[in-house]
Design an enzyme around this catalytic site. Sequence first.
Site, PDB file in Angstrom:
ATOM      1  CE  LYS A 292      -3.959   1.929   2.596  1.00  0.00           C
ATOM      2  NZ  LYS A 292      -4.818   1.776   3.786  1.00  0.00           N
TER       3      LYS A 292
ATOM      4  CB  SER B 166      -8.213   3.529   2.730  1.00  0.00           C
ATOM      5  OG  SER B 166      -7.327   2.918   3.666  1.00  0.00           O
TER       6      SER B 166
ATOM      7  CB  SER C 197      -8.509   0.676   5.680  1.00  0.00           C
ATOM      8  OG  SER C 197      -9.201   1.890   5.604  1.00  0.00           O
TER       9      SER C 197
END
Lengths: 97, 468
Positions: free
Chosen positions: B77, B152, B176
Amino acid sequence: MAVTTDDVKKLAELSRLALSEGEIEKLRTEIDSIVSYIDAVQKIPLPEGVAPSPHLDITNVMRDDVVAHEGQAHSDALTAQFPDRDGDYLRVKKILG
Amino acid sequence: MELTDLTARALADGYKAKQFSVPDVISAYLQRIEAENPKLNAYLEVFDDARAAATVAQERIVRGTAHPLTGVPIAVKDNILINGKRVSAASKMLENYTATYDATAIKKLKDAGAVFLGRTNMDEFAMGSSTEHSAFGPTRNPHDTARVPGGSSGGSAAAVAAHLAPIALGSETCGSIRQPASLCGLVGFKPTYGAVSRSGLIAMGSSLDQIGPFARTVADAELVFNTIRGCDPLDGTTLEDYSEGVAKNKKIGVPRSFVNDAQPETKVVFEKKLTELAGKGYDIVDIELPSAPYALPAYYIVMPAEVSTNLARLDGMRYGHHVDGMNLLDEYKKSRAEGFGPETRRRIILGTYILSSGYYDAYYRRATALRSIIAADLARAYETVSYIATPTAPGPAFKIGEKADPVSMYLEDIFSAPANLAGLPSISVPMGTVARDGKDLPVGIQFMTPKRTDATLFSVARDTLGEA
């Protein structure tokens, strides 16, 4: 309690965000709706003596106040990202009148 | 079977048996990413040194000193620092920022010999549940490209679901990892708060943030977690190493009134999965969690307060997006307004409001007390049950643009919030599908257990998936 345009202007100032009038108005309605949602927390009764945090099993970590690495070890990598520099110094707008 | 269909465990076995080499596997992934990523926008950048890293990993395997993750490709990420690589948190603010050190989780993966494929898209600064709030365009769900992958950590989830990586790192402040895992049909794990170091994770809500894995199997998620976990002098909130026993019983508690907030079709799949687990020897019992519905509003107080504080450091002066202005204050204000996207600005303003003089007691102090009440409610439930189960998210993946109203987006995390606020570990595993527009879309079931019992979650997750 409704969030006003002046509230949002003040918050933008405190948050150091330059926002247009249009954005301020849009944010006012959005923040107002979010605040109505989070106001739900007012409904639940809080008993006496409630713990101040859910993380009470974590203890504070102390260490000696000493330099942990050689001088200049990270300076080049960090100063390389300065938007404006003078040698190893960060150049900013004049601060004092 | 393609090389890109193999799990991390199967890759390690194949390397050992000399069925294929690390460079073979990395080439297969790079080709697949080139073909598929333009449709999905899962990766923001593919690292040009992945092939060189593959060669190094292969040499280690040949020497016989391999870790189970040596040569295993992993996506990361875009809010986790890899020394020398760009890391933008999907924000214009950090678009050209280069990491100056490795996150502890990255250092551990480097030591294990994992190969970093690239950095994945996300909601800006990890604020969102759809990956639509990225400054670099939304990521699309591989199961239906008209829909979001969740967020996210949507880029990491889409990458693993589309076989553009066998495993990925995500981060969770509230849902997330678990919610995108649910929407993309994956295993997603949020460790106990403090199990994995936050050093090198771009901070959002520091009392909540935690790095965790995405995988297609429970075994792979467990392998990544066991590699990245551990006490770290660079993160004072990491926990001393703890050993985890087995669960005391096979009771799964279901907070029925809370679960009622899920969509009807999701509830049908959830009940079917519970019946299946009962057939596997689990005892499904009803429990009460009276404070659970207050978790999400409490989260939307604690998190923005921490966001407005953490993001105050981003002012365009020492690094990041810089805009010239009339004076220093003008430069701060312009740099921040231009560098941050709408959702980030919204949460900064909200956090500033919550922390304002006069509102602190009504909001922040109250929400913090609520965290303790929620933790106490959960602890009471764990006196009788070993696990608590709910659907991971209210429904399957929604359409891009469908949730334009901020509060409707926030409600995606209704079932995630209790674990984050109380610091508990939680895992999402696929439980079935729900049909939308003629497509079968995955939905996940999540389990929560007490702090420091991460391993017991993997065992119930394995039983849920029927994994050996």
